[in-house]
Design a protein around this motif. Structure first.
Motif, PDB file in Angstrom:
ATOM      1  N   LEU A 168       6.201  13.984   3.627  1.00 49.82           N
ATOM      2  CA  LEU A 168       7.321  13.371   2.120  1.00 49.82           C
ATOM      3  C   LEU A 168       5.839  14.229   0.835  1.00 49.82           C
ATOM      4  N   GLY A 169       6.239  14.753   0.262  1.00 45.54           N
ATOM      5  CA  GLY A 169       6.067  15.122  -0.688  1.00 45.54           C
ATOM      6  C   GLY A 169       6.807  15.572  -2.204  1.00 45.54           C
ATOM      7  N   ARG A 170       5.763  16.284  -3.380  1.00 44.67           N
ATOM      8  CA  ARG A 170       6.533  16.433  -4.067  1.00 44.67           C
ATOM      9  C   ARG A 170       6.291  18.926  -3.815  1.00 44.67           C
ATOM     10  N   LEU A 171       7.651  19.062  -3.773  1.00 37.76           N
ATOM     11  CA  LEU A 171       7.629  20.559  -3.692  1.00 37.76           C
ATOM     12  C   LEU A 171       7.129  21.111  -5.486  1.00 37.76           C
ATOM     13  N   ARG A 172       6.045  21.709  -4.830  1.00 43.15           N
ATOM     14  CA  ARG A 172       5.597  22.812  -5.775  1.00 43.15           C
ATOM     15  C   ARG A 172       5.986  24.384  -5.367  1.00 43.15           C
ATOM     16  N   LEU A 173       6.297  25.173  -6.473  1.00 34.47           N
ATOM     17  CA  LEU A 173       6.887  26.041  -6.295  1.00 34.47           C
ATOM     18  C   LEU A 173       6.089  27.282  -7.035  1.00 34.47           C
ATOM     19  N   GLN A 174       5.391  27.917  -7.271  1.00 36.18           N
ATOM     20  CA  GLN A 174       4.467  29.248  -7.883  1.00 36.18           C
ATOM     21  C   GLN A 174       5.452  29.431  -9.474  1.00 36.18           C
ATOM     22  N   PRO A 175       5.177  29.536 -10.771  1.00 39.91           N
ATOM     23  CA  PRO A 175       5.673  29.571 -11.357  1.00 39.91           C
ATOM     24  C   PRO A 175       5.809  30.805 -11.995  1.00 39.91           C
ATOM     25  N   GLY A 176       6.855  31.629 -13.080  1.00 41.49           N
ATOM     26  CA  GLY A 176       6.770  32.812 -13.196  1.00 41.49           C
ATOM     27  C   GLY A 176       8.351  33.416 -13.496  1.00 41.49           C
ATOM     28  N   SER A 177       8.004  34.158 -13.626  1.00 44.05           N
ATOM     29  CA  SER A 177      10.573  35.079 -14.434  1.00 44.05           C
ATOM     30  C   SER A 177      11.131  35.304 -12.998  1.00 44.05           C
ATOM     31  N   PHE A 178      12.162  35.977 -12.763  1.00 41.00           N
ATOM     32  CA  PHE A 178      13.027  35.806 -12.423  1.00 41.00           C
ATOM     33  C   PHE A 178      12.702  37.067 -11.871  1.00 41.00           C
ATOM     34  N   GLY A 179      11.979  38.188 -12.264  1.00 41.32           N
ATOM     35  CA  GLY A 179      11.980  38.962 -11.203  1.00 41.32           C
ATOM     36  C   GLY A 179      10.086  39.135 -10.552  1.00 41.32           C
ATOM     37  N   ASP A 180       9.556  37.403 -11.041  1.00 45.05           N
ATOM     38  CA  ASP A 180       8.635  37.428 -10.186  1.00 45.05           C
ATOM     39  C   ASP A 180       9.526  36.663  -9.117  1.00 45.05           C
ATOM     40  N   GLU A 181       9.894  35.602  -9.523  1.00 47.48           N
ATOM     41  CA  GLU A 181      10.756  34.999  -7.414  1.00 47.48           C
ATOM     42  C   GLU A 181      11.582  35.670  -6.822  1.00 47.48           C
ATOM     43  N   PHE A 182      12.712  37.361  -7.274  1.00 44.51           N
ATOM     44  CA  PHE A 182      13.058  37.922  -6.405  1.00 44.51           C
ATOM     45  C   PHE A 182      13.051  39.049  -6.324  1.00 44.51           C
ATOM     46  N   PRO A 183      13.527  40.371  -5.628  1.00 46.51           N
ATOM     47  CA  PRO A 183      12.659  41.572  -5.430  1.00 46.51           C
ATOM     48  C   PRO A 183      13.640  42.505  -6.267  1.00 46.51           C
ATOM     49  N   PHE A 184      14.059  41.720  -7.038  1.00 48.61           N
ATOM     50  CA  PHE A 184      15.569  43.047  -8.109  1.00 48.61           C
ATOM     51  C   PHE A 184      14.913  42.781  -8.924  1.00 48.61           C
ATOM     52  N   GLU A 185      16.506  42.917  -9.915  1.00 53.08           N
ATOM     53  CA  GLU A 185      16.219  43.039 -11.493  1.00 53.08           C
ATOM     54  C   GLU A 185      17.050  42.695 -11.701  1.00 53.08           C
ATOM     55  N   ALA A 225       0.870  -1.007  -0.402  1.00 52.98           N
ATOM     56  CA  ALA A 225      -0.142  -0.020   0.133  1.00 52.98           C
ATOM     57  C   ALA A 225       0.730   1.812   0.286  1.00 52.98           C
ATOM     58  N   ALA A 226       1.939   1.370   0.743  1.00 52.50           N
ATOM     59  CA  ALA A 226       2.464   2.363   0.794  1.00 52.50           C
ATOM     60  C   ALA A 226       3.292   2.518  -0.250  1.00 52.50           C
ATOM     61  N   MET A 227       3.956   1.613  -1.221  1.00 53.22           N
ATOM     62  CA  MET A 227       4.880   1.815  -2.413  1.00 53.22           C
ATOM     63  C   MET A 227       3.708   2.454  -3.344  1.00 53.22           C
ATOM     64  N   GLY A 228       2.542   1.669  -3.576  1.00 53.82           N
ATOM     65  CA  GLY A 228       0.919   2.674  -4.492  1.00 53.82           C
ATOM     66  C   GLY A 228       0.978   4.281  -4.042  1.00 53.82           C
ATOM     67  N   VAL A 229       0.574   4.130  -3.177  1.00 52.51           N
ATOM     68  CA  VAL A 229       1.116   5.642  -2.682  1.00 52.51           C
ATOM     69  C   VAL A 229       1.952   6.631  -2.871  1.00 52.51           C
ATOM     70  N   LEU A 230       3.423   6.247  -2.490  1.00 48.55           N
ATOM     71  CA  LEU A 230       4.609   6.717  -2.705  1.00 48.55           C
ATOM     72  C   LEU A 230       4.675   6.529  -4.397  1.00 48.55           C
ATOM     73  N   TRP A 231       3.841   5.739  -5.249  1.00 49.32           N
ATOM     74  CA  TRP A 231       4.479   6.113  -6.247  1.00 49.32           C
ATOM     75  C   TRP A 231       3.363   7.340  -7.134  1.00 49.32           C
ATOM     76  N   ASP A 232       2.002   7.263  -6.657  1.00 47.02           N
ATOM     77  CA  ASP A 232       1.213   8.351  -6.789  1.00 47.02           C
ATOM     78  C   ASP A 232       1.537  10.079  -6.294  1.00 47.02           C
ATOM     79  N   LEU A 233       2.130  10.113  -4.857  1.00 53.76           N
ATOM     80  CA  LEU A 233       2.282  11.194  -4.394  1.00 53.76           C
ATOM     81  C   LEU A 233       3.475  11.597  -4.320  1.00 53.76           C
ATOM     82  N   TYR A 234       4.783  11.122  -3.818  1.00 55.86           N
ATOM     83  CA  TYR A 234       5.792  11.058  -3.715  1.00 55.86           C
ATOM     84  C   TYR A 234       7.082  11.068  -5.356  1.00 55.86           C
ATOM     85  N   VAL A 235       6.795  10.404  -5.861  1.00 60.41           N
ATOM     86  CA  VAL A 235       8.266  10.050  -6.497  1.00 60.41           C
ATOM     87  C   VAL A 235       7.641  10.535  -7.953  1.00 60.41           C
ATOM     88  N   SER A 236       8.562  11.110  -8.135  1.00 56.93           N
ATOM     89  CA  SER A 236       8.558  12.907  -9.453  1.00 56.93           C
ATOM     90  C   SER A 236       7.919  11.624 -10.850  1.00 56.93           C
TER      91      SER A 236
END
Length: 928
Positions: free
Chosen positions: A258-275, A37-48
């Motif tokens: 345990l899970g998958r990292l989800r980061l907001q999409p966007g440009s470099f300017g969206d990610e950092f407060p400088f040009e 059961a753990a392997m099935g859930v890891l496949w669904d929710l953890y493995v990239s």
């Protein structure tokens, strides 16, 4: 029997799989279904997603079929517990078994039983036989390695019951086959893979099996499932158990972090407060088109302070999104640099993570970091004072207790640590496949790639070959990387991706290079930016009778402008701790005479590795506050003169800015790294005497004025690189170094491997250096796992034939840990010279065990020292007996400082050495 199956003998639920700490035995078949059961859930929710594609392709099946196969394999991992050897370990549970004969003779571990028994059973459900490398026996070997080591395959084992009688015949064999058949049926009778696994796929699957096993072996989970254990062992009851476990396992993943990292999409300017600057803009614009949906290696080479960390995080997010590998691991050369970057990555995660993103800090002393570890009370409850105020900013990225346990941190979706944590996956050590699996779901960012010796470079190349094979994106960063090293690293990655022909790999400087793992194409981009000058001057310092460089005269002359105006910030970097301490004392005496009676004397601070851990952390924070990026804005940058005497701890990845830098002679790459701490932030005001960026290099000379090397330096740097650097700087005369244009040529000239000069041949120190590097490279290949394509048996990945003392990520880094304590005239021991804090002989918990806070309190006083200093300790130097039962304290030695009735503290003696702990200087080794 306690149940029946329509397809043969029923599964005996009296056969236990878990027992210790439980109110009763837990059936082995239930544990096996939990793991499925753990392997099935890891496949669904953890493995990239990228990892799922790689494993499915490696099995030659689709995603859903791969999931079913892995669930079946996970369910078989502990079938070897159906043996007399295992079942007889619990007398009460064993007494409940009927009809099972005792099996005399050699005992067998349950993981080895899986390895030996499972192959023939798998053949009977369609797994093909191809001799020693057949599918069935490779799966058996894979599952036999779920405790961290693979066993050697035996080609001549036709009947394991004959080869290993302790497996047991009769009812033992009957039940193993009954459990095997029941699991196969309950899990939908998955067919075998369509192709034989490669070593990398087998390693990843083994890591997942280990993780699945760990998750469902937690006491609280097993106790909960024990209450609802099946009453009979028929197929319907077992399937019902699987269904309930499958519903409960997602909660285990959430609680573990345990899970998958989800980061907001966007440009470099969206990610950092400088040009973005020139480097950041170039990569942000070009990278999406280069990546497509295929992994690759990105090598970024640019001067110190040009924003490589920020563009690395942006690039990792872009590469991870494109390739279905969303996690991130950032590797640094030292614990201090990892601690510094950890907080920057934590702030990035706080801003950009869509969901809670557990961020682990991976090094041996990480739990001493108060921001990371989140102090808990002795009862185990969070300390509310730690979770309020400024420290609460890390709650979104706080690592769970589960992830902070040993060997688990690399499984987090988001990690920062020393490079050693990644290199361990490339060593023939226990659980390396678990580490490799943890890395496979992340983009691997390695900073300061130039900072590793030939041994570590060899391990890194092997790791890159495996990452290339698995399709894991990689980002490498350096300010001073010799060109040939960069080429070898990129080629190692492409070799793993299947591109064996020689490939031209040349990166511009500053610039970047992208090696596409799919097509093998290499794209390089050289960049231009506004140049800046660094004045470099060489000053000779004599070597005294004690074979140390005497800096006093040169330093007094160089520091005159600071002293006369009492303004400006100067950094002095020494090559050894002892020389830093000597330099600090000399300057302290000199400044004391000049500013006698004055309340405005320049500030003088020392920083090195030989302070107690908590003192070093406090000093480092104060240094960063004073000389760091925010110094002026925060009002903490000194308004009077200030001098920091330090060692290599400030050389890399610590953001400091000095008006003038003085350094001992070091290899050119490291000198330039040190120079990156000079005029780093142009917004900082400069004193009138510091009109330009300037580096003074102190070059030792003998009594007759000839270049020389202090006795201790060859243990730090190769003599050949010191000589070549000195010659190159001398040749330049008064000409400034133009940054960035001249960095790469300077580095390549000093590190050039074409040493032969037709007129004079090869210098002796060059011969010594190249021989040393060849030896280190050879050793790295002996302790590293083979290349994926060369693995004939999984046993080669964790071979127990290699001496554990040899398997390590760094050579010549033998160190010991000491705690200074103080012995009263009565014989009692204390942790402080005022004799108020008694040395704890035992912990406060039952049976004398230490709480987490008690251990942390002791480790906060630990000081690292060279192992050679404390060899052959006497019994009096060993820690109390209760300490030796704690994994964190057992190897700590005590430096006992006698305290007289007058309160005077005398030096501690250990072996032939004596030591004193100075509040100002740290631990000082006294001359014998």
């Amino acid at each position: 029997m306690t149940g029946n199956s329509s397809e043969g003998p029923g599964v005996d639920l009296a056969l236990w799989g878990k027992h210790r700490g439980l109110p009763g035995p837990y059936p082995v078949v239930c544990h096996l279904l939990d793991a499925a059961a753990a392997m099935g859930v890891l496949w669904d929710l953890y493995v990239s997603p990228g990892g799922r594609r790689h494993i499915a392709a490696g099995l030659g099946v689709g995603d859903e079929q791969a999931r079913r196969i892995l669930m079946f394999w996970a369910a078989l991992h502990d079938v070897g517990k159906v043996t007399f050897t295992f079942q007889s370990q619990a007398d009460d549970a064993f007494s409940g078994l009927t009809g099972y004969m005792d099996v005399p003779g050699e005992r067998i571990s349950h993981d080895q039983a899986v390895h030996l028994w499972l192959g023939l059973a798998l053949r009977e459900v369609g797994y093909l036989a191809r001799g020693v490398r057949d599918e069935a026996f490779m799966v058996a070997q894979l599952l036999g390695g779920h405790h961290g080591r693979f066993f050697q395959l035996k080609q001549d084992v036709c009947d394991p019951l004959v080869y290993v009688p302790s497996l047991g015949r009769g009812k033992w064999e009957q039940q193993r086959r009954a459990i095997f058949g029941a699991l196969h049926s309950v899990l939908g009778k998955p067919g075998p893979p369509a192709k034989r696994m490669s070593a990398d796929v087998a390693g990843l699957v083994c890591g997942l099996v280990v993780l699945a096993d760990w998750l469902v072996s937690q006491d609280f989970f097993v106790k909960g499932r024990l209450k609802d254990r099946p009453k009979v062992g028929d197929a319907a009851s077992l399937k019902a158990h699987l269904v309930v476990s499958t519903r409960q396992v997602p909660g285990l993943l959430t609680e573990a972090g345990l899970g998958r990292l989800r980061l907001q999409p966007g440009s470099f300017g969206d990610e950092f407060p400088f040009e973005p600057n020139y480097l950041q803009r170039s990569l942000a614009d070009a990278l999406p088109a280069l990546v497509g949906e295929r992994p690759g290696l990105l090598l970024i080479t640019a001067p110190m302070g040009d924003g490589k960390t920020e563009i690395a995080l942006h690039s990792a997010r872009v590469m991870g999104e494109a390739c279905g590998v969303p996690g991130i691991f950032v590797g640094l050369p030292t614990m201090a640099t990892a601690d510094q970057i950890y907080e920057r990555v934590m702030d990035y995660g706080m801003r950009r993570a869509i969901d809670p993103a557990p961020l682990t800090l991976l090094h041996s002393m990480a739990w001493l970091n108060p921001v990371y570890s989140r102090d808990v009370s002795p009862s185990g409850e969070p300390d509310p004072e730690i979770l309020t105020g400024e420290d609460a900013r890390g709650a979104w990225t706080a690592a769970t207790d589960w992830l902070q346990a040993r060997n688990r941190g690399v499984l987090a979706p988001f990690s920062v640590g020393t490079i050693d944590q990644a290199l361990l996956a490339a060593l023939c050590g226990k659980h390396n496949m678990l580490r490799l699996m943890g890395l496979s779901g992340k983009v691997i960012v390695i900073d300061e790639v130039h900072a590793y010796d030939a041994y570590m470079q060899g391990l890194l190349r092997r790791l890159l070959t495996w990452l290339g094979r698995m399709g894991v994106p990689v980002v490498l960063l350096s300010a001073t990387l010799p060109r040939q090293i960069g080429r070898r690293l990129a080629e190692a990655y492409l070799l793993g991706a299947g591109h064996r022909s020689p490939i031209e790999v040349t990166a511009g400087y500053p610039g970047w290079l992208y090696a596409d793992a799919g097509g093998g194409r290499v794209t390089a981009k050289a960049l231009t930016t506004e140049p800046r000058s660094l004045d470099v001057e060489v000053h000779e310092v004599p070597i005294g009778k004690d074979r140390r460089a005497d800096r006093s005269v040169a330093l007094q002359e160089l520091l005159k402008p600071l002293v006369e105006t009492n303004s400006g910030c100067v950094g002095i970097i020494c090559n050894t701790v002892a020389e830093a301490q000597q330099t600090f004392e000399s300057l302290q005496e000199w400044l004391g005479k000049i500013f006698a009676g004055s309340s405005q004397r320049p500030q003088l601070q020392i920083l090195h590795s030989r302070f107690p851990a908590e003192d070093r952390a406090e000093i480092t924070r104060a240094v960063v506050d004073r000389f760091g990026k925010e110094g002026k804005e925060s009002g903490k940058r000194p308004t009077t003169g200030a001098i920091l005497v330090a060692t290599q701890v400030v050389e890399q990845s610590i953001d400091l800015d000095f008006d003038f830098l003085i350094s001992d002679l070091a290899p050119i790459a490291l000198l330039l790294q040190r120079a990156g701490r000079c005029w780093r932030h142009l917004h900082n005001p400069r004193p009138t005497w510091a009109s330009r960026a300037r580096l003074a290099v102190l070059s030792p000379v003998s009594a007759d004025g000839r270049p020389a090397v202090p006795d201790s330096w060859p243990f730090v740097y190769p003599a050949a690189l010191l000589r070549r650097t000195r010659e190159e700087l001398t040749k330049r005369g008064a000409r400034s170094i133009q940054i960035p244009d001249e960095i790469q040529p300077l580095v390549d000239t000093v590190y050039d491997e074409d040493f032969l000069d037709p007129d004079r041949g090869m210098a002796d120190d060059d011969v010594e250096r190249i021989a040393d590097e060849q030896v280190k490279t050879f050793i790295s290949q002996q302790v590293a796992i083979p290349e994926p394509a060369d693995v004939k048996s999984l046993h080669a990945l964790t071979s127990a034939d290699i001496d554990e003392q040899v398997i390590r990520t760094r050579l010549g880094a033998d160190s010991a840990r000491v705690i200074c304590c103080y012995q009263a005239h009565s014989g009692e021991m204390f942790l402080d010279p005022s004799l108020t804090a008694e040395l704890p002989g035992r912990g406060s918990l039952d049976k004398g065990r230490f709480t987490k806070i008690e251990v942390r309190t002791l480790l906060a006083r630990v000081i690292p020292v060279p192992a050679a200093w404390v060899r052959g300790p006497d019994d009096k130097d060993l820690p109390p007996v209760a300490w030796r039962e704690n994994a964190h304290l057992r190897d700590v030695l005590l430096l006992r400082h006698p305290v007289g009735v007058d309160g005077r503290v005398r030096p501690a003696e250990l072996g032939t050495n004596s030591f004193v702990l100075s509040p100002e200087l740290g631990l000082v080794r006294l001359t014998c």
